[in-house]
Design a protein around this motif. Structure first.
Motif, PDB file in Angstrom:
ATOM      1  N   SER A 321       0.805  -1.028   0.227  1.00  0.00           N
ATOM      2  CA  SER A 321      -0.357  -0.168  -0.206  1.00  0.00           C
ATOM      3  C   SER A 321       1.005   1.469   0.150  1.00  0.00           C
ATOM      4  N   VAL A 322       1.801   0.704   1.121  1.00  0.00           N
ATOM      5  CA  VAL A 322       2.765   2.540   0.806  1.00  0.00           C
ATOM      6  C   VAL A 322       3.234   2.615  -0.249  1.00  0.00           C
ATOM      7  N   THR A 323       3.954   1.384  -1.020  1.00  0.00           N
ATOM      8  CA  THR A 323       3.873   1.847  -2.447  1.00  0.00           C
ATOM      9  C   THR A 323       3.797   1.887  -3.155  1.00  0.00           C
ATOM     10  N   SER A 324       2.421   1.605  -3.679  1.00  0.00           N
ATOM     11  CA  SER A 324       1.458   1.886  -4.196  1.00  0.00           C
ATOM     12  C   SER A 324       0.412   3.300  -4.207  1.00  0.00           C
ATOM     13  N   ALA A 325       0.609   3.776  -2.972  1.00  0.00           N
ATOM     14  CA  ALA A 325       0.283   5.116  -2.924  1.00  0.00           C
ATOM     15  C   ALA A 325       0.699   5.924  -3.676  1.00  0.00           C
ATOM     16  N   PRO A 326       2.020   6.336  -4.030  1.00  0.00           N
ATOM     17  CA  PRO A 326       2.016   7.746  -4.899  1.00  0.00           C
ATOM     18  C   PRO A 326       2.767   7.195  -6.264  1.00  0.00           C
ATOM     19  N   VAL A 327       2.997   6.088  -7.035  1.00  0.00           N
ATOM     20  CA  VAL A 327       2.009   5.987  -7.937  1.00  0.00           C
ATOM     21  C   VAL A 327       0.417   6.036  -8.319  1.00  0.00           C
ATOM     22  N   LEU A 328      -0.420   5.659  -7.950  1.00  0.00           N
ATOM     23  CA  LEU A 328      -1.829   6.398  -8.014  1.00  0.00           C
ATOM     24  C   LEU A 328      -1.620   7.623  -7.883  1.00  0.00           C
ATOM     25  N   LEU A 329      -1.042   7.806  -6.967  1.00  0.00           N
ATOM     26  CA  LEU A 329      -1.313  10.368  -7.408  1.00  0.00           C
ATOM     27  C   LEU A 329      -0.796  10.383  -8.203  1.00  0.00           C
ATOM     28  N   SER A 330       0.782  10.079  -8.367  1.00  0.00           N
ATOM     29  CA  SER A 330       1.116  10.924 -10.110  1.00  0.00           C
ATOM     30  C   SER A 330       0.281   9.887 -10.660  1.00  0.00           C
ATOM     31  N   PHE A 331      -0.382   8.820 -11.487  1.00  0.00           N
ATOM     32  CA  PHE A 331      -1.265   8.870 -12.567  1.00  0.00           C
ATOM     33  C   PHE A 331      -2.950  10.382 -12.135  1.00  0.00           C
ATOM     34  N   LEU A 332      -2.794  10.123 -10.663  1.00  0.00           N
ATOM     35  CA  LEU A 332      -3.829  10.965 -11.005  1.00  0.00           C
ATOM     36  C   LEU A 332      -3.812  12.937 -11.021  1.00  0.00           C
ATOM     37  N   TRP A 333      -1.908  12.803 -10.629  1.00  0.00           N
ATOM     38  CA  TRP A 333      -2.159  14.325 -11.178  1.00  0.00           C
ATOM     39  C   TRP A 333      -1.368  13.842 -12.760  1.00  0.00           C
ATOM     40  N   ASN A 334      -1.865  13.334 -13.224  1.00  0.00           N
ATOM     41  CA  ASN A 334      -1.049  13.423 -14.972  1.00  0.00           C
ATOM     42  C   ASN A 334      -2.645  12.717 -15.245  1.00  0.00           C
ATOM     43  N   TRP A 335      -3.474  12.898 -14.835  1.00  0.00           N
ATOM     44  CA  TRP A 335      -4.982  12.691 -15.339  1.00  0.00           C
ATOM     45  C   TRP A 335      -5.874  13.682 -16.221  1.00  0.00           C
ATOM     46  N   LYS A 336      -5.785  13.488 -17.832  1.00  0.00           N
ATOM     47  CA  LYS A 336      -5.806  14.186 -18.661  1.00  0.00           C
ATOM     48  C   LYS A 336      -5.325  15.382 -18.779  1.00  0.00           C
ATOM     49  N   ARG A 337      -3.449  15.202 -18.876  1.00  0.00           N
ATOM     50  CA  ARG A 337      -2.270  15.927 -19.052  1.00  0.00           C
ATOM     51  C   ARG A 337      -1.926  14.523 -20.677  1.00  0.00           C
ATOM     52  N   ASN A 338      -0.909  15.303 -21.081  1.00  0.00           N
ATOM     53  CA  ASN A 338      -0.476  15.195 -22.634  1.00  0.00           C
ATOM     54  C   ASN A 338       0.688  13.381 -21.751  1.00  0.00           C
ATOM     55  N   PRO A 339       0.525  11.495 -21.886  1.00  0.00           N
ATOM     56  CA  PRO A 339       1.343  11.199 -20.524  1.00  0.00           C
ATOM     57  C   PRO A 339       2.180  11.027 -21.581  1.00  0.00           C
ATOM     58  N   THR A 340       3.118  11.326 -22.709  1.00  0.00           N
ATOM     59  CA  THR A 340       4.047  11.604 -22.796  1.00  0.00           C
ATOM     60  C   THR A 340       4.937  13.080 -23.403  1.00  0.00           C
ATOM     61  N   SER A 341       4.074  13.785 -22.367  1.00  0.00           N
ATOM     62  CA  SER A 341       5.118  14.898 -22.412  1.00  0.00           C
ATOM     63  C   SER A 341       6.179  14.382 -21.568  1.00  0.00           C
ATOM     64  N   PHE A 342       7.327  15.618 -21.170  1.00  0.00           N
ATOM     65  CA  PHE A 342       8.272  15.305 -19.994  1.00  0.00           C
ATOM     66  C   PHE A 342       8.099  15.954 -19.185  1.00  0.00           C
ATOM     67  N   GLU A 343       7.133  16.353 -18.888  1.00  0.00           N
ATOM     68  CA  GLU A 343       6.255  16.778 -17.413  1.00  0.00           C
ATOM     69  C   GLU A 343       5.614  15.345 -16.754  1.00  0.00           C
ATOM     70  N   ALA A 344       5.085  15.211 -17.550  1.00  0.00           N
ATOM     71  CA  ALA A 344       4.291  13.657 -16.975  1.00  0.00           C
ATOM     72  C   ALA A 344       5.256  12.557 -16.635  1.00  0.00           C
ATOM     73  N   GLY A 345       6.050  12.760 -17.293  1.00  0.00           N
ATOM     74  CA  GLY A 345       7.378  11.478 -16.943  1.00  0.00           C
ATOM     75  C   GLY A 345       7.937  11.824 -16.051  1.00  0.00           C
ATOM     76  N   VAL A 346       8.242  12.756 -15.727  1.00  0.00           N
ATOM     77  CA  VAL A 346       8.942  13.444 -14.334  1.00  0.00           C
ATOM     78  C   VAL A 346       7.978  13.307 -13.198  1.00  0.00           C
ATOM     79  N   VAL A 347       6.634  13.287 -13.160  1.00  0.00           N
ATOM     80  CA  VAL A 347       6.059  12.867 -12.498  1.00  0.00           C
ATOM     81  C   VAL A 347       5.674  11.095 -11.839  1.00  0.00           C
ATOM     82  N   TYR A 348       5.552  10.580 -13.517  1.00  0.00           N
ATOM     83  CA  TYR A 348       5.500   8.865 -13.384  1.00  0.00           C
ATOM     84  C   TYR A 348       6.782   8.908 -12.067  1.00  0.00           C
ATOM     85  N   ILE A 349       7.937   9.150 -12.484  1.00  0.00           N
ATOM     86  CA  ILE A 349       9.604   8.995 -12.151  1.00  0.00           C
ATOM     87  C   ILE A 349       9.389   9.094 -10.599  1.00  0.00           C
ATOM     88  N   THR A 350       9.325  10.661 -10.604  1.00  0.00           N
ATOM     89  CA  THR A 350       9.027  10.543  -9.382  1.00  0.00           C
ATOM     90  C   THR A 350       8.202   9.291  -7.931  1.00  0.00           C
TER      91      THR A 350
END
Length: 541
Positions: A321-350
């Protein structure tokens, strides 16, 4: 609203299906329009699914708060099978009510209760802050979505949900309790009742002024929301120096709630244990079937919401749960944004990096036998944040679906908020508070009646207030313009009439609950609801 330490609310949400079927009256769907040039009002001019689908493809989504475009889902996939598509939407409506109620009761309120104990809050302060927050979680998130979603035209949904829920609890729930206890002649504590009714009237009056004025800025929204802080302070001082008995004992509410029964779709949080099926017991087969059906609804939340209670502790699930929670939050942050953009990639990696680090730390610092004893606050805060995230997601989908149903059936979404959404969020109050009043003696009756007023005060001042503050913050220094249906003021008027009736009857009866008070409250609620529905149906003609 209600006492969510019991998970009764979630199971009884299935009763909302009958509400949907009873009150789908035809009205002008333009009563609630998103503030966009591309709205769905033109759907009324098309008479077949193909033309409606083609039109929807040519504009931006009308009810765009949710992850699913429900109008396109129906009109572009069920041409020739409209009943099947509509049935699936109603089924999904029930699922969303279940997820919202179950998340609030099983995760959100569990975190609040643990935080209350960790912070050693007094029962009264915990009752009017954390407990009320847990009680009003569904209303809070529905209000936030209505005011702060992408379709700002859903203001009416949030307003009518708060007003409808308050009317239901203070009239229907209090009315049924009064009628049920008329032979026992239970007395209500005078000072507590006067305090709650006066503050509630002040809250309703303040809301009416906002609606009449038609707009409010950030400072006005902060002032409206801060009235709840005044209420909390007043309650604490009354208990501390006035000798008033404590009405909100969190521990006692938890014990009462746990004995009220299991919901229809109760989920056990012991995935780490084997499922044992006894061949000679048919009920075990039914439980297994329910477990399999609800697993897709349960597993994503269980694997992203940290839980550290003794009864539900599982180290593998906690680490996951503590591993998956930040991943879910990054997905929600990038929702409706361009998933291939540089900013989206940074958010997912973070998000993935933070999740891996937290997972490693959790695995190294916890034991399999019991939850952590040290550094408990970060775990509880994480559970609080993620349960709040899931509640917001559920409420977001719920409001989007109700708005879409309004367009599909020609029903004003404000009416759906006043009835379907308000009833769904308040049905737990009816079951829990009535049961507490009937089976927990005079003390239980006092707690139940007090909760019937403290909950709506929270929803009106805090839930709606926070929504106004958030919305006003986005456009500061401008003011929010609230173009609401004037009939909301009529509903507020009936709400005040119910409060005044309770006040007068109780004082004339020496603060004893009775049938006269209960029947009067039920009549007031039915009159208010009937007039609103008749007016709405009349608009369609």
């Amino acid at each position: 609203m209600g006492y969510p330490f019991s998970s009764v609310r979630s199971g009884y949400s299935f009763l909302i299906l009958f509400s949907c079927l009873l009150f789908t009256s035809p009205v002008d769907s333009s009563a609630l329009r998103p503030k966009s040039d591309n709205n769905c009002s033109a759907l009324n001019h098309f008479h077949d699914y193909k033309s409606k689908c083609a039109y929807l493809k040519s504009i931006d989504p009308c009810a765009s708060q949710g992850f699913i475009d429900y109008l396109s889902f129906l009109y572009c996939n069920f041409d020739g099978f409209p009943l099947l598509g509509q049935s699936l939407l109603f089924l999904w409506l029930l699922v969303l009510f279940y997820v919202l109620g179950h998340t609030a009761s099983e995760y959100f309120c569990s975190s609040l209760e643990s935080l209350s104990k960790l912070l050693t809050l007094s029962p009264t302060v915990a009752g009017v802050t954390l407990l009320s927050l847990g009680n009003g979680a569904p209303d809070l998130f529905a209000s936030l979505v209505s005011f702060m979603g992408e379709s700002k035209g859903t203001y009416d949904v949030g307003l009518n949900t708060v007003v409808g829920g308050s009317s239901f609890v203070t009239c229907v729930v209090v009315g049924i309790i009064s009628v049920s206890l008329h032979r026992r002649r239970v007395r209500v504590e005078r000072s507590a009742f006067i305090r709650d009714v006066c503050f509630f009237c002040a809250a309703v009056g303040s809301l009416a002024l906002i609606l009449v004025y038609g707009k409010i800025n950030l400072w006005g929204a902060l002032g409206f929301c801060s009235l709840y802080a005044v209420y909390v302070v007043f309650v604490y001082l009354s208990w501390r120096f006035g000798g008033e008995s404590c009405e909100f004992d969190v521990e006692s509410v938890h014990k009462r709630g746990s004995s009220l029964g299991e919901p229809i779709l109760e989920q056990r949080d012991d995935l780490d244990e084997d499922v044992v099926v006894v061949v000679d017991d048919g009920r075990c087969y039914w439980k297994l079937v329910v477990w399999v059906i609800t697993l897709p609804l349960y597993l994503p939340r269980r694997l992203t919401i940290p839980v550290v209670s003794e009864e539900r502790w599982s180290k593998p699930i906690a680490v996951a749960s503590v591993t998956s929670a930040p991943v879910l939050l990054s997905f929600l942050w990038n929702w409706k944004r361009n998933p291939t953009s540089f900013e989206a990639g940074v958010v997912y990696i973070t998000g993935c990096s933070v999740g891996i680090v937290l997972g490693v730390v959790a695995g190294a610092t916890t034991k399999k036998s019991h939850p952590p004893k040290k550094w408990l606050l970060p775990w509880l805060v994480g559970g609080f944040v993620m349960s709040m995230t899931w509640s917001y997601i559920s409420a977001q989908e719920l409001v989007a679906l109700l708005t879409s149903l309004g367009y599909i059936f020609g029903v004003s979404p404000s009416i759906l908020g006043l009835t379907v959404l308000a009833w769904g969020n308040s049905i737990g109050d009816l079951i829990t508070n009535v049961t507490m009043a009937l089976h927990d003696g005079d003390e239980g009756a006092q707690v139940a009646v007090s909760g019937c007023y403290a909950g709506p005060i929270f929803n009106t001042l805090f839930a709606l207030g926070v929504s106004l503050v958030g919305c006003a913050w986005e456009i500061y220094p401008s003011s929010i313009v609230i173009k609401t249906d004037p009939r909301v003021l009529e509903s507020l008027g009936f709400l005040v009439i119910g409060l005044v009736w309770s006040f007068l009857v109780l004082f004339s009866n020496r603060m004893r609950l009775g049938a006269v008070m209960g029947i009067g409250l039920l009549v007031i609620y039915l009159a208010s609801l009937s007039i609103r529905i008749v007016q709405t149906v009349g608009d369609s003609h």
